[in-house]
Design an enzyme around this catalytic site. Structure first.
Site, PDB file in Angstrom:
ATOM      1  N   TRP A  38       0.963  -1.255  -0.031  1.00  0.00           N
ATOM      2  CA  TRP A  38      -0.180   0.078   0.121  1.00  0.00           C
ATOM      3  C   TRP A  38       0.820   1.254   0.095  1.00  0.00           C
ATOM      4  O   TRP A  38       0.321   2.433  -0.234  1.00  0.00           O
ATOM      5  CB  TRP A  38      -0.843   0.039   1.201  1.00  0.00           C
ATOM      6  CG  TRP A  38      -0.060  -0.351   2.681  1.00  0.00           C
ATOM      7  CD1 TRP A  38      -0.145  -1.467   3.048  1.00  0.00           C
ATOM      8  CD2 TRP A  38       0.752   0.577   3.300  1.00  0.00           C
ATOM      9  NE1 TRP A  38       0.544  -1.541   4.450  1.00  0.00           N
ATOM     10  CE2 TRP A  38       1.189  -0.350   4.243  1.00  0.00           C
ATOM     11  CE3 TRP A  38       1.052   1.708   3.355  1.00  0.00           C
ATOM     12  CZ2 TRP A  38       2.076   0.321   5.279  1.00  0.00           C
ATOM     13  CZ3 TRP A  38       2.023   2.359   4.029  1.00  0.00           C
ATOM     14  CH2 TRP A  38       2.547   1.507   5.240  1.00  0.00           C
ATOM     15  N   LYS A  97      -2.887  -8.519  -7.278  1.00  0.00           N
ATOM     16  CA  LYS A  97      -3.411  -8.481  -5.668  1.00  0.00           C
ATOM     17  C   LYS A  97      -2.645  -7.574  -5.072  1.00  0.00           C
ATOM     18  O   LYS A  97      -1.484  -7.691  -4.600  1.00  0.00           O
ATOM     19  CB  LYS A  97      -3.037  -9.956  -5.292  1.00  0.00           C
ATOM     20  CG  LYS A  97      -4.011 -10.177  -3.880  1.00  0.00           C
ATOM     21  CD  LYS A  97      -3.045  -9.522  -2.613  1.00  0.00           C
ATOM     22  CE  LYS A  97      -4.149  -9.891  -1.341  1.00  0.00           C
ATOM     23  NZ  LYS A  97      -4.197  -8.651  -0.598  1.00  0.00           N
ATOM     24  N   HIS A  98      -3.538  -6.435  -5.012  1.00  0.00           N
ATOM     25  CA  HIS A  98      -3.103  -5.193  -4.231  1.00  0.00           C
ATOM     26  C   HIS A  98      -3.392  -5.337  -2.665  1.00  0.00           C
ATOM     27  O   HIS A  98      -4.111  -6.315  -2.431  1.00  0.00           O
ATOM     28  CB  HIS A  98      -3.684  -4.124  -4.782  1.00  0.00           C
ATOM     29  CG  HIS A  98      -2.745  -2.746  -5.010  1.00  0.00           C
ATOM     30  ND1 HIS A  98      -1.844  -2.768  -3.866  1.00  0.00           N
ATOM     31  CD2 HIS A  98      -2.652  -1.796  -5.860  1.00  0.00           C
ATOM     32  CE1 HIS A  98      -1.077  -1.665  -4.011  1.00  0.00           C
ATOM     33  NE2 HIS A  98      -1.533  -1.261  -5.311  1.00  0.00           N
ATOM     34  N   ALA A  99      -2.584  -4.586  -2.080  1.00  0.00           N
ATOM     35  CA  ALA A  99      -3.133  -4.398  -0.575  1.00  0.00           C
ATOM     36  C   ALA A  99      -4.527  -4.207  -0.365  1.00  0.00           C
ATOM     37  O   ALA A  99      -5.044  -3.408  -1.026  1.00  0.00           O
ATOM     38  CB  ALA A  99      -2.187  -3.429   0.107  1.00  0.00           C
ATOM     39  N   SER A 100      -4.870  -4.842   0.752  1.00  0.00           N
ATOM     40  CA  SER A 100      -6.469  -4.664   1.229  1.00  0.00           C
ATOM     41  C   SER A 100      -7.209  -3.264   1.563  1.00  0.00           C
ATOM     42  O   SER A 100      -8.288  -3.048   1.327  1.00  0.00           O
ATOM     43  CB  SER A 100      -6.853  -5.545   2.050  1.00  0.00           C
ATOM     44  OG  SER A 100      -6.757  -7.221   1.561  1.00  0.00           O
ATOM     45  N   SER A 136       6.317  -7.220   3.128  1.00  0.00           N
ATOM     46  CA  SER A 136       7.105  -7.730   4.233  1.00  0.00           C
ATOM     47  C   SER A 136       8.087  -8.819   3.802  1.00  0.00           C
ATOM     48  O   SER A 136       7.806  -9.737   3.055  1.00  0.00           O
ATOM     49  CB  SER A 136       6.313  -7.853   5.282  1.00  0.00           C
ATOM     50  OG  SER A 136       5.506  -9.048   5.128  1.00  0.00           O
ATOM     51  N   GLU A 147      10.924  -7.759  -3.510  1.00  0.00           N
ATOM     52  CA  GLU A 147      11.543  -6.653  -2.972  1.00  0.00           C
ATOM     53  C   GLU A 147      10.905  -6.565  -1.491  1.00  0.00           C
ATOM     54  O   GLU A 147       9.677  -6.306  -1.498  1.00  0.00           O
ATOM     55  CB  GLU A 147      11.301  -5.310  -4.129  1.00  0.00           C
ATOM     56  CG  GLU A 147      11.966  -4.250  -3.426  1.00  0.00           C
ATOM     57  CD  GLU A 147      11.502  -3.545  -2.524  1.00  0.00           C
ATOM     58  OE1 GLU A 147      11.530  -3.190  -1.369  1.00  0.00           O
ATOM     59  OE2 GLU A 147      10.399  -2.460  -3.125  1.00  0.00           O
ATOM     60  N   LEU A 148      11.540  -6.643  -0.607  1.00  0.00           N
ATOM     61  CA  LEU A 148      11.127  -6.937   0.607  1.00  0.00           C
ATOM     62  C   LEU A 148      11.816  -5.617   1.692  1.00  0.00           C
ATOM     63  O   LEU A 148      11.693  -4.431   1.107  1.00  0.00           O
ATOM     64  CB  LEU A 148      11.573  -8.276   1.484  1.00  0.00           C
ATOM     65  CG  LEU A 148      11.397  -9.581   0.478  1.00  0.00           C
ATOM     66  CD1 LEU A 148      11.742 -10.696   1.305  1.00  0.00           C
ATOM     67  CD2 LEU A 148       9.835  -9.300   0.168  1.00  0.00           C
ATOM     68  N   CYS A 190      10.459   1.353   1.987  1.00  0.00           N
ATOM     69  CA  CYS A 190      11.752   0.419   2.304  1.00  0.00           C
ATOM     70  C   CYS A 190      13.007   0.943   2.010  1.00  0.00           C
ATOM     71  O   CYS A 190      14.054   0.774   2.644  1.00  0.00           O
ATOM     72  CB  CYS A 190      11.559  -0.665   0.979  1.00  0.00           C
ATOM     73  SG  CYS A 190       9.922  -1.779   1.438  1.00  0.00           S
ATOM     74  N   GLU A 202      12.955  -3.422  10.843  1.00  0.00           N
ATOM     75  CA  GLU A 202      12.729  -2.096  10.229  1.00  0.00           C
ATOM     76  C   GLU A 202      11.554  -1.265  10.743  1.00  0.00           C
ATOM     77  O   GLU A 202      10.689  -1.570  11.365  1.00  0.00           O
ATOM     78  CB  GLU A 202      12.162  -2.623   8.685  1.00  0.00           C
ATOM     79  CG  GLU A 202      11.865  -1.464   7.564  1.00  0.00           C
ATOM     80  CD  GLU A 202      11.423  -1.728   6.535  1.00  0.00           C
ATOM     81  OE1 GLU A 202      11.543  -0.901   5.434  1.00  0.00           O
ATOM     82  OE2 GLU A 202      10.657  -2.994   6.196  1.00  0.00           O
TER      83      GLU A 202
END
Length: 464
Positions: free
Chosen positions: A136, A160-163, A213, A234-235, A268, A368
């Site tokens: 998001w 599939k995007h963030a809710s 994450s 990519e975390l 990030c 983080e």
């Protein structure tokens, strides 16, 4: 997490959505597979025409989609407009460069003859439907930096995007539809996280990319590995920002503030650990803390706001817990350090915070901090600065401030990160590869490296 728009500036739920059922999900998977069969054969000129049209539409929509992003996840409105503009720029870059980046390659004549061939070439062919699991924090940019190269390579996308950013997710599908892409070339799946595994296991889905994450990356990589499918991850990141005695301290401190609080600190690649040589530590800390204190925290819709709310209530709780653990263990809060309590700001705000006296035992040293919280470290020399910088499970990017070229060479050689930015702030650009090392993930996005990640690299050998 429900699929819903919840305004983080006040906690108000504005709109909720029902998750797609199995029947609708299956219809979209069938459509993606069918569309790929024909879309993969389109000429680069046609793909470029479509992507340039999408960029034009995004420019026209800039103000409206910026407001949607700000309402859904709280980024300051000026930064939301800049994000939309950056996406249009990246679309145009890939529209103009993809054909060259994916052109056939001819090995050296000597190697061709040695293989017994009359001709050998390497071709880049699309894989098929690619699943993108996106976060998001940059709800347009994270998707476009996958979609633009994937579509130009001839793949089709499933998002599939963030809710908590459903309106942005649906906007993206509509954007590509209005641009003239064939139905099924780019589809948004309004599904929960629990539905990802079944889709990733579907044979029609050929690869996946995830930004998010570390736990989410582990989950996707595990399933993809079981299915022997290509992934790009990519975390998280806990990027070091190293300041040496020869640095321009005024400039380094000014940029440090922006580098830490961009996107309300939820990036990030935001600088998070500020490692300063002892000879200039006090002078840098004074400037840096003053800059953090001066930031305008407020309504993200206001043009003057520099720091808005965190995107979710849980996100603020996570930041609070990291800061509280550090201060209980001996860290000193040079500014901030406690939840912002202002009646006119009822949402999920947390003030710009600088923590000093960090030790390795504190959670914030190894985890983080996804909010506007900076940690300050004192380094006695270059060796110690490198040691502190690398003392992290993450390795996304890094920032180094020095005018000494010998020091630059040492940092570039020894820092364990996907990027080293010298006398500047980490930023992504479509022409440069982006990605990390260690637990920050693997693979690369952007540039020629990114567009080739989801290609079948094919050797074509012709006998003599």
């Amino acid at each position: 997490m429900p699929i819903a728009t919840v305004n983080p500036a006040n906690g108000e739920t504005l709109k909720t959505y029902e998750a797609m059922g199995a029947e609708e999900t299956e219809r979209r998977l069938q459509l993606a597979e069918a569309t790929f069969r024909t879309y993969r054969t389109t000429a680069f000129a046609e793909r470029a025409r479509l992507l340039n049209r999408a960029a034009d539409l995004l420019d026209e929509d800039q103000q409206d989609i910026a407001r949607v992003m700000t309402i859904e996840m709280g980024k300051p409105i000026r930064q939301a407009r800049a994000e939309a503009a950056k996406c249009a720029k990246a679309m145009r870059w890939y529209a103009g460069h993809a054909e060259q980046l994916l052109a056939d390659e001819e090995p050296a004549d000597a190697d061709v003859r040695d293989s017994g061939a009359s001709r050998v070439r390497v071709r880049y062919r699309p894989l098929g439907p690619v699943l993108a699991v996106m976060p998001w924090n940059f709800p347009l940019w994270q998707v476009v930096r996958f979609a633009a190269p994937a579509l130009m390579a001839g793949n089709v996308g499933l998002l599939k995007h963030a809710s908590n950013v459903p309106q942005t997710a649906l906007y993206l599908e509509d954007l590509f539809h209005r641009a003239g892409y064939p139905e099924g070339a780019f589809q948004t799946l309004l599904i929960g996280a629990g539905a990802v595994e079944e889709i990733l296991r579907d044979e029609r889905v050929k690869a996946a990319t995830l930004t998010g994450s570390e736990p989410a990356g582990r989950a996707v990589a595990s399933v993809a590995g079981d299915m022997v499918k290509k992934t790009v991850l990519e975390l998280g990141g806990s990027d070091p920002y190293v300041v040496m005695p020869s640095a321009d301290l005024d400039r380094a401190a000014q940029i440090a503030v922006t580098a830490r609080v961009q996107n309300n600190g939820q990036s990030c690649i935001a600088a998070k650990r500020f490692i300063v040589h002892t000879d200039v530590y006090d002078a840098f800390a004074e400037r840096f803390v003053a800059g953090m204190k001066a930031l305008k925290v407020g309504d993200p819709m206001a043009e003057e706001t520099e720091v808005g709310p965190l995107a979710t209530e849980q996100g603020r709780t996570d930041v609070e817990e990291l800061v509280d653990d550090a201060t209980r263990s001996g860290a000193t809060a040079l500014c901030g350090g406690h939840r912002l309590r202002r009646p006119e700001l009822p949402g999920w705000y947390y003030p710009p915070t600088v923590l000093a006296d960090i030790t390795r035992e504190m959670r914030i040293h190894r985890e983080e901090a996804f909010g506007p919280v900076a940690t300050l470290y004192r380094a006695g020399d270059l060796d110690e600065a490198v040691l502190i910088a690398n003392d992290s499970p993450f390795g996304l990017s890094s920032n180094v401030w020095t005018r000494d070229e010998t020091e630059v060479d040492r940092f570039v050689r020894d820092l364990e990160a996907g990027s080293v930015y010298v006398n500047g702030m980490t930023a992504s650009h479509p022409a440069f590869p982006f990605g990390g090392a260690k637990r920050s993930g693997y693979g690369r996005e952007l540039s020629g490296h990114g567009i080739r990640e989801f290609c079948n690299i094919t050797t074509v050998w012709h006998g003599a």
